[in-house]
Design an enzyme around this catalytic site. Structure first.
Site, PDB file in Angstrom:
ATOM      1  N   LYS A 204      -5.621 -80.112  -3.595  1.00  0.00           N
ATOM      2  CA  LYS A 204      -6.443 -79.882  -2.390  1.00  0.00           C
ATOM      3  C   LYS A 204      -7.674 -79.062  -2.753  1.00  0.00           C
ATOM      4  CE  LYS A 204      -6.535 -76.608   0.855  1.00  0.00           C
ATOM      5  NZ  LYS A 204      -7.957 -76.505   1.223  1.00  0.00           N
ATOM      6  N   GLU A 278      -3.175 -67.450  -9.433  1.00  0.00           N
ATOM      7  CA  GLU A 278      -4.316 -66.756 -10.027  1.00  0.00           C
ATOM      8  C   GLU A 278      -5.108 -66.202  -8.859  1.00  0.00           C
ATOM      9  OE1 GLU A 278      -7.790 -66.046 -10.963  1.00  0.00           O
ATOM     10  OE2 GLU A 278      -8.048 -68.104 -11.678  1.00  0.00           O
ATOM     11  N   CYS A 312     -13.437 -64.196  -9.500  1.00  0.00           N
ATOM     12  CA  CYS A 312     -12.233 -63.357  -9.428  1.00  0.00           C
ATOM     13  C   CYS A 312     -12.225 -62.306 -10.536  1.00  0.00           C
ATOM     14  CB  CYS A 312     -10.984 -64.222  -9.497  1.00  0.00           C
ATOM     15  SG  CYS A 312     -11.051 -65.426 -10.811  1.00  0.00           S
ATOM     16  N   GLN A 359     -18.207 -65.687   4.354  1.00  0.00           N
ATOM     17  CA  GLN A 359     -18.199 -64.807   3.178  1.00  0.00           C
ATOM     18  C   GLN A 359     -19.355 -63.811   3.246  1.00  0.00           C
ATOM     19  OE1 GLN A 359     -15.696 -64.597   1.203  1.00  0.00           O
ATOM     20  NE2 GLN A 359     -16.578 -63.024  -0.099  1.00  0.00           N
ATOM     21  N   GLU A 409     -11.480 -56.206  -3.253  1.00  0.00           N
ATOM     22  CA  GLU A 409     -12.336 -57.275  -3.776  1.00  0.00           C
ATOM     23  C   GLU A 409     -13.386 -57.649  -2.727  1.00  0.00           C
ATOM     24  OE1 GLU A 409     -10.555 -61.238  -4.319  1.00  0.00           O
ATOM     25  OE2 GLU A 409     -11.444 -61.252  -6.315  1.00  0.00           O
TER      26      GLU A 409
HETATM   27  P1  NDP Z   1      -8.127 -68.412   0.282  1.00  0.00           P
HETATM   28  O1  NDP Z   1      -7.113 -67.783  -0.566  1.00  0.00           O
HETATM   29  O2  NDP Z   1      -7.872 -68.551   1.732  1.00  0.00           O
HETATM   30  O3  NDP Z   1      -8.473 -69.891  -0.256  1.00  0.00           O
HETATM   31  C1  NDP Z   1      -8.047 -70.454  -1.463  1.00  0.00           C
HETATM   32  C2  NDP Z   1      -7.465 -71.856  -1.250  1.00  0.00           C
HETATM   33  O4  NDP Z   1      -6.224 -71.752  -0.541  1.00  0.00           O
HETATM   34  C3  NDP Z   1      -8.343 -72.766  -0.400  1.00  0.00           C
HETATM   35  O5  NDP Z   1      -8.209 -74.092  -0.820  1.00  0.00           O
HETATM   36  C4  NDP Z   1      -7.733 -72.565   0.982  1.00  0.00           C
HETATM   37  O6  NDP Z   1      -8.052 -73.572   1.885  1.00  0.00           O
HETATM   38  C5  NDP Z   1      -6.266 -72.536   0.641  1.00  0.00           C
HETATM   39  N1  NDP Z   1      -5.401 -71.916   1.655  1.00  0.00           N
HETATM   40  C6  NDP Z   1      -5.741 -71.102   2.698  1.00  0.00           C
HETATM   41  N2  NDP Z   1      -4.648 -70.721   3.383  1.00  0.00           N
HETATM   42  C7  NDP Z   1      -3.582 -71.308   2.777  1.00  0.00           C
HETATM   43  C8  NDP Z   1      -2.171 -71.287   2.995  1.00  0.00           C
HETATM   44  N3  NDP Z   1      -1.633 -70.583   3.995  1.00  0.00           N
HETATM   45  N4  NDP Z   1      -1.367 -71.987   2.172  1.00  0.00           N
HETATM   46  C9  NDP Z   1      -1.893 -72.687   1.135  1.00  0.00           C
HETATM   47  N5  NDP Z   1      -3.213 -72.758   0.879  1.00  0.00           N
HETATM   48  C10 NDP Z   1      -4.055 -72.067   1.667  1.00  0.00           C
HETATM   49  O7  NDP Z   1      -9.495 -67.669   0.066  1.00  0.00           O
HETATM   50  P2  NDP Z   1     -10.726 -67.595   1.082  1.00  0.00           P
HETATM   51  O8  NDP Z   1     -11.518 -68.805   0.889  1.00  0.00           O
HETATM   52  O9  NDP Z   1     -10.279 -67.327   2.487  1.00  0.00           O
HETATM   53  O10 NDP Z   1     -11.477 -66.308   0.558  1.00  0.00           O
HETATM   54  C11 NDP Z   1     -11.060 -65.026   1.013  1.00  0.00           C
HETATM   55  C12 NDP Z   1     -11.120 -64.028  -0.101  1.00  0.00           C
HETATM   56  O11 NDP Z   1     -10.270 -64.428  -1.148  1.00  0.00           O
HETATM   57  C13 NDP Z   1     -12.484 -63.897  -0.771  1.00  0.00           C
HETATM   58  O12 NDP Z   1     -13.306 -63.022  -0.094  1.00  0.00           O
HETATM   59  C14 NDP Z   1     -12.096 -63.401  -2.118  1.00  0.00           C
HETATM   60  O13 NDP Z   1     -11.926 -62.015  -2.074  1.00  0.00           O
HETATM   61  C15 NDP Z   1     -10.756 -64.060  -2.402  1.00  0.00           C
HETATM   62  N6  NDP Z   1     -10.856 -65.251  -3.254  1.00  0.00           N
HETATM   63  C16 NDP Z   1     -10.471 -65.139  -4.531  1.00  0.00           C
HETATM   64  C17 NDP Z   1     -10.595 -66.214  -5.377  1.00  0.00           C
HETATM   65  C18 NDP Z   1     -10.188 -66.132  -6.791  1.00  0.00           C
HETATM   66  O14 NDP Z   1     -10.664 -66.923  -7.593  1.00  0.00           O
HETATM   67  N7  NDP Z   1      -9.295 -65.240  -7.151  1.00  0.00           N
HETATM   68  C19 NDP Z   1     -11.171 -67.484  -4.932  1.00  0.00           C
HETATM   69  C20 NDP Z   1     -11.480 -67.521  -3.530  1.00  0.00           C
HETATM   70  C21 NDP Z   1     -11.340 -66.422  -2.750  1.00  0.00           C
HETATM   71  P3  NDP Z   1      -9.411 -73.412   2.715  1.00  0.00           P
HETATM   72  O15 NDP Z   1     -10.514 -73.494   1.742  1.00  0.00           O
HETATM   73  O16 NDP Z   1      -9.431 -74.559   3.611  1.00  0.00           O
HETATM   74  O17 NDP Z   1      -9.333 -72.108   3.432  1.00  0.00           O
END
Ligand code: NDP
Length: 499
Positions: A204, A278, A312, A359, A409
């Protein structure tokens, strides 16, 4: 680039001021959109075909630099997830598991070559959909994604050498959920090792950046990968949750926030599902007084402002030894002024658009938290484009270890600067974080590098450099940064069982 006499010109983001009344003006160098084809609508890639979502729902994906709609993509619901998992299971049982490993390798190799062939288009789409500077998509995201496929194609028929005297078996169907900060690269990190070890995939993409994963699906279709081996679906959090909860998934690979990582861990607790998570980070980047200061300042800038800080492993906590703090902060501020913020499609741009409105709001929230906490904020004086989601590169000084801007973060172009006097003190402070993904050490002494890195709790530690990635090298965290490793030989382990 031309050197021109300074003449009360309006302040422009692509102008770098120099001493002696001269400034270097960069003429705009926009990449053309013409090499990229984006369809007005994308369906779900299931069983080697483009299938309409069963709920008939679509959502828009926009360009965060202009707020224009780029395309609309299908939203997969639970029934679509089930269809994708079924297709992946069938492909696993009937085709992929049985295929000789050297044949599997050829497909992975073919995908790598096709990513290279379509590199320009992929880079343009990555920048349009996500807001990152075209230079980064072109020189980092796309080539590194291709390299991951090349690297794992090489392992596919050599697993017995990777794990000598062990019987290696694949797991089955991998459910993979990727974030918005490196959409194509994260897809490559997840899909390449899964295929090389004989697993099939349901992936996804992230809600705000689905397009390059869908382009990858087109490549996979063109590469003639057997139907169902890779299924790529788009959707929001609920789609991700449906993958996590599906009973016929054998392994979850997730990159994203720590909060969602915790939800996933709870959801799969007690089940047969394996997982790699991760998650977030708050990396300590440490400058000692004996470090080559100019090089370190450049490394710190790259460490935090690369990809607008949506990284990250970003070096978002800077620890500077007190004796050189003044000099380092002055040089950082000077360098901040020279960063070019603006159109991500311009090849001069250093800092592009923030990935989404949401964001940007999160980043603004942390800027006010930092000020309220008593830290001193310094932001570049560059103008921002009137449309789109942009944020000036910013740093905070006078930050206390307990401040939220030093602990949480932010995921934006915001650096927190702290100081220290002794090695023990900085180790204590660097490790005093719920996270443990990455870190950096800047010093002239090799022995100090070894002493420090041995005592630091971080999955990846860079010395006298930062943000260096290579498919041969494992990546992953400690503590709330998650578990499991991606990349390198270690990246094969989460997708296999050893007998
Ligand atoms: P999320 O953790 O929500 O998103 C990561 C992925 O998980 C996306 O594909 C998201 O879908 C999906 N997702 C969301 N909720 C669920 C769930 N309950 N079960 C399974 N999958 C799910 O990150 P955000 O985009 O909301 O970002 C929020 C914060 O997270 C950022 O500000 C940052 O601090 C951190 N972040 C860290 C990352 C890293 O690389 N470590 C990457 C991204 C964010 P969808 O996109 O549709 O929400």
């Amino acid at each position: 680039m031309a050197i021109v006499k300074k003449k009360a010109a309006p302040k422009k983001s692509n102008t770098i001021k120099l001493k002696f009344d001269t400034e270097w003006t960069y003429a705009p160098a926009p990449e053309s959109r013409s090499a990229a084809s984006i369809k007005p609508r994308y369906e779900l890639f299931i069983n080697g075909e483009w299938q309409k979502p069963q709920g008939r729902k679509y959502f828009a994906t926009i360009n965060p630099a202009t707020e224009e709609k780029l395309s609309e993509v299908a939203e997969a619901n639970e029934a679509d997830v089930s269809k994708a998992v079924e297709a992946a299971r069938k492909a696993y049982d009937k085709t992929w598991k049985k295929m000789p490993a050297r044949e599997r390798a050829k497909y992975i190799f073919r995908i790598a070559r096709m990513i290279q062939e379509k590199a320009r288009e992929l880079a343009i789409i990555e920048t349009l959909d996500g807001g990152k500077p075209i230079r980064e998509s072109r020189d980092f995201d796309v080539p590194t994604a291709a390299n991951h496929f090349f690297y794992y194609a090489g392992w596919a028929d050599k697993l017995e050498y990777a794990f000598p005297n062990r019987r290696v078996s694949s797991l089955g169907v991998a459910g993979q959920i990727i974030p918005w900060n490196f959409p194509l690269l994260m897809a490559a990190w997840k899909i390449a090792p899964a295929l090389a070890t004989g697993n099939t995939v349901v992936l996804k993409s992230a809600e705000t950046t689905p397009l390059t994963a869908l382009k990858l699906a087109e490549i996979i279709q063109e590469a003639d990968l057997p139907p169902g081996v890779v299924n790529i679906i788009s959707g929001a959090g609920a789609t991700g949750a449906a993958i996590v909860n599906h009973p016929d998934i054998n392994k979850i690979a997730f990159t994203g926030s720590t909060d969602v990582g915790k939800l996933i861990q709870r959801a799969i607790a007690g089940s047969h599902k394996k997982a790699t998570l991760e998650l977030g980070g708050k990396a300590a980047n440490i400058i000692f007084e004996d470090a080559p200061i100019d090089q370190a300042v450049e490394g710190v800038i790259n460490g935090i402002y690369f990809n607008q800080g949506h990284v990250c492993c970003a070096g978002s906590r800077l620890y500077v030894q007190e004796s050189v703090a003044k000099e380092v902060i002055r040089k950082l501020k000077d360098r901040l002024e020279t960063l070019i913020v603006g159109d991500p499609m311009d090849k001069n741009t250093d800092i592009g658009a923030i990935n989404s409105k949401q964001q940007l709001e999160t980043i603004h929230k942390y800027l006010s938290i930092g000020k309220k906490e008593g830290a001193e904020m310094y932001e570049s004086s560059c103008p921002l484009p009137r449309k789109g989601y942009f944020c000036r590169p910013t740093l905070f000084t006078n930050v206390a270890q307990s401040n939220r801007i030093a602990q949480e973060e932010i995921f934006g172009p915001v650096l927190s600067v702290l100081t220290f006097r002794t090695d023990d003190e900085v180790i204590e402070k660097a490790n005093n974080s719920p996270y443990g993904l990455s870190a950096g050490v800047w010093t002239d002494k090799g022995s100090k590098i070894f002493n420090m890195t041995r005592r630091m709790r971080a999955g990846v530690i860079w010395a006298n450099t930062f943000n260096k990635f290579d498919p041969t090298s494992p990546f992953g965290g400690y503590k709330e940064s998650g578990f499991g490793r991606e990349g390198g030989l270690h990246g094969l382990l989460p997708y296999i069982e050893l007998g």
